[in-house]
Design a protein around this motif. Structure first.
Motif, PDB file in Angstrom:
ATOM      1  N   LEU A 159       3.115   1.114  -9.637  1.00  0.00           N
ATOM      2  CA  LEU A 159       2.965   1.646  -8.285  1.00  0.00           C
ATOM      3  C   LEU A 159       3.633   3.004  -8.120  1.00  0.00           C
ATOM      4  CD1 LEU A 159       3.489  -1.618  -6.206  1.00  0.00           C
ATOM      5  CD2 LEU A 159       1.352  -0.335  -6.460  1.00  0.00           C
ATOM      6  N   SER A 160       4.792   3.177  -8.719  1.00  0.00           N
ATOM      7  CA  SER A 160       5.526   4.428  -8.540  1.00  0.00           C
ATOM      8  C   SER A 160       5.145   5.492  -9.565  1.00  0.00           C
ATOM      9  CB  SER A 160       7.036   4.175  -8.604  1.00  0.00           C
ATOM     10  OG  SER A 160       7.402   3.627  -9.859  1.00  0.00           O
ATOM     11  N   GLY A 161       4.480   5.077 -10.664  1.00  0.00           N
ATOM     12  CA  GLY A 161       4.229   6.030 -11.737  1.00  0.00           C
ATOM     13  C   GLY A 161       2.787   6.309 -12.093  1.00  0.00           C
ATOM     14  N   ARG A 162       1.851   5.616 -11.465  1.00  0.00           N
ATOM     15  CA  ARG A 162       0.433   5.812 -11.808  1.00  0.00           C
ATOM     16  C   ARG A 162      -0.131   6.978 -11.002  1.00  0.00           C
ATOM     17  NH1 ARG A 162      -2.711   4.949 -16.196  1.00  0.00           N
ATOM     18  NH2 ARG A 162      -4.856   4.353 -15.641  1.00  0.00           N
ATOM     19  N   GLU A 163      -0.426   8.077 -11.662  1.00  0.00           N
ATOM     20  CA  GLU A 163      -0.802   9.302 -10.972  1.00  0.00           C
ATOM     21  C   GLU A 163      -2.143   9.208 -10.256  1.00  0.00           C
ATOM     22  OE1 GLU A 163      -0.588  12.585 -13.638  1.00  0.00           O
ATOM     23  OE2 GLU A 163       1.599  12.448 -13.884  1.00  0.00           O
ATOM     24  N   ASN A 164      -3.098   8.444 -10.796  1.00  0.00           N
ATOM     25  CA  ASN A 164      -4.417   8.389 -10.167  1.00  0.00           C
ATOM     26  C   ASN A 164      -4.577   7.202  -9.208  1.00  0.00           C
ATOM     27  OD1 ASN A 164      -4.161   7.095 -12.643  1.00  0.00           O
ATOM     28  ND2 ASN A 164      -6.349   7.023 -13.023  1.00  0.00           N
ATOM     29  N   LEU A 165      -3.465   6.567  -8.826  1.00  0.00           N
ATOM     30  CA  LEU A 165      -3.507   5.525  -7.801  1.00  0.00           C
ATOM     31  C   LEU A 165      -3.684   6.184  -6.440  1.00  0.00           C
ATOM     32  CD1 LEU A 165      -3.135   2.607  -6.788  1.00  0.00           C
ATOM     33  CD2 LEU A 165      -0.662   3.036  -6.784  1.00  0.00           C
ATOM     34  N   PRO A 188     -10.166   7.459 -10.135  1.00  0.00           N
ATOM     35  CA  PRO A 188      -9.251   7.012  -9.074  1.00  0.00           C
ATOM     36  C   PRO A 188      -9.114   5.498  -9.059  1.00  0.00           C
ATOM     37  CG  PRO A 188     -11.338   7.770  -8.145  1.00  0.00           C
ATOM     38  CD  PRO A 188     -11.351   8.126  -9.594  1.00  0.00           C
ATOM     39  N   GLU A 189      -7.930   5.035  -8.677  1.00  0.00           N
ATOM     40  CA  GLU A 189      -7.645   3.603  -8.680  1.00  0.00           C
ATOM     41  C   GLU A 189      -7.223   3.125  -7.294  1.00  0.00           C
ATOM     42  OE1 GLU A 189      -6.141   3.719 -13.331  1.00  0.00           O
ATOM     43  OE2 GLU A 189      -4.785   2.955 -11.794  1.00  0.00           O
ATOM     44  N   PHE A 190      -7.651   1.913  -6.970  1.00  0.00           N
ATOM     45  CA  PHE A 190      -7.291   1.267  -5.716  1.00  0.00           C
ATOM     46  C   PHE A 190      -6.735  -0.111  -6.067  1.00  0.00           C
ATOM     47  CE2 PHE A 190     -10.446   4.427  -4.821  1.00  0.00           C
ATOM     48  CZ  PHE A 190     -10.006   5.022  -3.655  1.00  0.00           C
ATOM     49  N   ALA A 191      -5.465  -0.308  -5.771  1.00  0.00           N
ATOM     50  CA  ALA A 191      -4.778  -1.524  -6.188  1.00  0.00           C
ATOM     51  C   ALA A 191      -4.694  -2.531  -5.047  1.00  0.00           C
ATOM     52  CB  ALA A 191      -3.376  -1.187  -6.692  1.00  0.00           C
ATOM     53  N   PHE A 192      -4.698  -3.813  -5.424  1.00  0.00           N
ATOM     54  CA  PHE A 192      -4.570  -4.907  -4.460  1.00  0.00           C
ATOM     55  C   PHE A 192      -3.392  -5.769  -4.879  1.00  0.00           C
ATOM     56  CE2 PHE A 192      -8.705  -3.351  -3.677  1.00  0.00           C
ATOM     57  CZ  PHE A 192      -9.080  -3.752  -2.395  1.00  0.00           C
ATOM     58  N   ASN A 213     -18.863   0.607 -10.031  1.00  0.00           N
ATOM     59  CA  ASN A 213     -19.889   1.662 -10.007  1.00  0.00           C
ATOM     60  C   ASN A 213     -19.640   2.752 -11.045  1.00  0.00           C
ATOM     61  OD1 ASN A 213     -21.070   0.310  -7.871  1.00  0.00           O
ATOM     62  ND2 ASN A 213     -20.315   1.707  -6.301  1.00  0.00           N
ATOM     63  N   ASN A 214     -18.855   2.439 -12.064  1.00  0.00           N
ATOM     64  CA  ASN A 214     -18.469   3.425 -13.085  1.00  0.00           C
ATOM     65  C   ASN A 214     -17.847   4.676 -12.460  1.00  0.00           C
ATOM     66  OD1 ASN A 214     -19.455   1.919 -15.358  1.00  0.00           O
ATOM     67  ND2 ASN A 214     -21.539   2.525 -14.783  1.00  0.00           N
ATOM     68  N   ALA A 215     -17.284   4.499 -11.251  1.00  0.00           N
ATOM     69  CA  ALA A 215     -16.751   5.655 -10.519  1.00  0.00           C
ATOM     70  C   ALA A 215     -15.286   5.499 -10.151  1.00  0.00           C
ATOM     71  CB  ALA A 215     -17.577   5.893  -9.260  1.00  0.00           C
ATOM     72  N   TRP A 216     -14.827   4.258 -10.038  1.00  0.00           N
ATOM     73  CA  TRP A 216     -13.427   4.028  -9.695  1.00  0.00           C
ATOM     74  C   TRP A 216     -12.980   2.665 -10.215  1.00  0.00           C
ATOM     75  CZ3 TRP A 216     -12.487   0.072  -5.960  1.00  0.00           C
ATOM     76  CH2 TRP A 216     -13.600  -0.322  -5.201  1.00  0.00           C
ATOM     77  N   HIS A 217     -11.692   2.473 -10.243  1.00  0.00           N
ATOM     78  CA  HIS A 217     -11.130   1.219 -10.738  1.00  0.00           C
ATOM     79  C   HIS A 217     -10.488   0.430  -9.601  1.00  0.00           C
ATOM     80  CE1 HIS A 217     -10.671   3.080 -15.004  1.00  0.00           C
ATOM     81  NE2 HIS A 217     -11.842   2.487 -14.856  1.00  0.00           N
ATOM     82  N   LEU A 218     -10.827  -0.826  -9.544  1.00  0.00           N
ATOM     83  CA  LEU A 218     -10.125  -1.767  -8.674  1.00  0.00           C
ATOM     84  C   LEU A 218      -9.074  -2.432  -9.546  1.00  0.00           C
ATOM     85  CD1 LEU A 218     -11.750  -4.295  -6.203  1.00  0.00           C
ATOM     86  CD2 LEU A 218      -9.805  -4.912  -7.637  1.00  0.00           C
ATOM     87  N   VAL A 219      -7.830  -2.419  -9.091  1.00  0.00           N
ATOM     88  CA  VAL A 219      -6.721  -2.932  -9.899  1.00  0.00           C
ATOM     89  C   VAL A 219      -6.098  -4.139  -9.191  1.00  0.00           C
ATOM     90  CG1 VAL A 219      -4.550  -2.362 -11.042  1.00  0.00           C
ATOM     91  CG2 VAL A 219      -6.311  -0.597 -10.745  1.00  0.00           C
ATOM     92  N   ASP A 220      -6.131  -5.262  -9.871  1.00  0.00           N
ATOM     93  CA  ASP A 220      -5.586  -6.517  -9.361  1.00  0.00           C
ATOM     94  C   ASP A 220      -4.178  -6.685  -9.919  1.00  0.00           C
ATOM     95  OD1 ASP A 220      -5.091  -9.082  -8.494  1.00  0.00           O
ATOM     96  OD2 ASP A 220      -6.624 -10.045  -9.745  1.00  0.00           O
ATOM     97  N   LEU A 221      -3.183  -6.532  -9.053  1.00  0.00           N
ATOM     98  CA  LEU A 221      -1.780  -6.596  -9.486  1.00  0.00           C
ATOM     99  C   LEU A 221      -1.219  -8.007  -9.331  1.00  0.00           C
ATOM    100  CD1 LEU A 221      -0.433  -3.313  -7.865  1.00  0.00           C
ATOM    101  CD2 LEU A 221      -0.951  -3.698 -10.279  1.00  0.00           C
ATOM    102  N   PRO A 222      -0.260  -8.379 -10.165  1.00  0.00           N
ATOM    103  CA  PRO A 222       0.381  -9.692 -10.016  1.00  0.00           C
ATOM    104  C   PRO A 222       0.986  -9.862  -8.627  1.00  0.00           C
ATOM    105  CG  PRO A 222       0.993  -8.688 -12.102  1.00  0.00           C
ATOM    106  CD  PRO A 222       0.270  -7.636 -11.315  1.00  0.00           C
ATOM    107  N   GLY A 223       0.831 -11.046  -8.063  1.00  0.00           N
ATOM    108  CA  GLY A 223       1.411 -11.327  -6.755  1.00  0.00           C
ATOM    109  C   GLY A 223       2.922 -11.395  -6.827  1.00  0.00           C
TER     110      GLY A 223
END
Length: 199
Positions: A100-106, A24-28, A68-78
């Motif tokens: 943002l519109s196409g990443r299934e595990n976001l 799973p991914e969490f984007a900022f 934690n080898n469990a999820w991804h933190l994603v740093d997006l361009p401002g």
């Protein structure tokens, strides 16, 4: 949530080069100079995991960090500013939109808003777009250490009302300060809740 490990994974120029991973991914994301790198470093307890720059618009790629080898933190361009050619800015915007519109595990996009400012058109435009795309998001009001609590409450209330008027969205929101580590527990708790509910 305890952060036991946080490591840089890779930088991707577009959706097609993002990792082939089920995690799973969490984007900022946020307007340039909103304090995104500082928040990422605060959340992960790392001083320089994300590079803090005095030059707005420094992040130009989709940067991945394994947590934690469990999820991804994603740093997006401002969005909103970058000292690059107009054509390059369009490419950044296209890559972010496709991600943002196409990443299934976001799972969730944390949209950072400067708590000191009145509602900015560029923030409202972006949030209207992301809401229309059905991308799950929450707000993070940054730089809370710069204001008194009453000012923060007033500013965040005004912004939430402007967003409600613009697109009918009333998302969850957090107040944060990378300097005082405000909001860290709440943001990580929200991520924990998301991870506990597989999709």
């Amino acid at each position: 949530m305890q952060i036991h490990s946080a490591t840089f994974l890779l930088s991707a120029p577009d959706l097609g080069t993002c990792p082939d991973s089920p995690l799973p991914e969490f984007a900022f994301i946020g307007r340039s100079n909103v304090g995104k790198s500082s928040i990422i470093n605060m959340l992960t307890n790392r001083k320089d995991l994300a590079k803090v720059s005095a030059t707005p618009g420094k992040t130009k790629l989709i940067n991945y960090f394994a947590i934690n080898n469990a999820w991804h933190l994603v740093d997006l361009p401002g969005y909103g500013y970058a000292r690059v050619a107009q054509r390059d800015r369009r490419e950044f915007s296209k890559s972010v939109a496709e991600y943002l519109s196409g990443r299934e595990n976001l799972r969730t996009t944390f949209v950072l808003i400067d708590s000191r400012l009145t509602p900015q058109a560029i923030d409202l435009e972006f949030l209207t777009w992301i809401s229309g795309e059905g991308v799950p998001f929450v707000l993070v009001f940054t730089k809370a250490d710069k204001l008194k609590p009453r000012q923060i409450e007033q500013n965040t209330d005004v912004f939430r009302q402007a967003l409600l008027d613009a697109c009918g969205a009333a998302p969850l929101s957090f107040v944060s300060s990378s300097k005082d580590r405000v909001g860290r527990t709440e943001i990580l708790a929200h991520i924990s809740e998301e991870l506990a509910n597989p999709r």
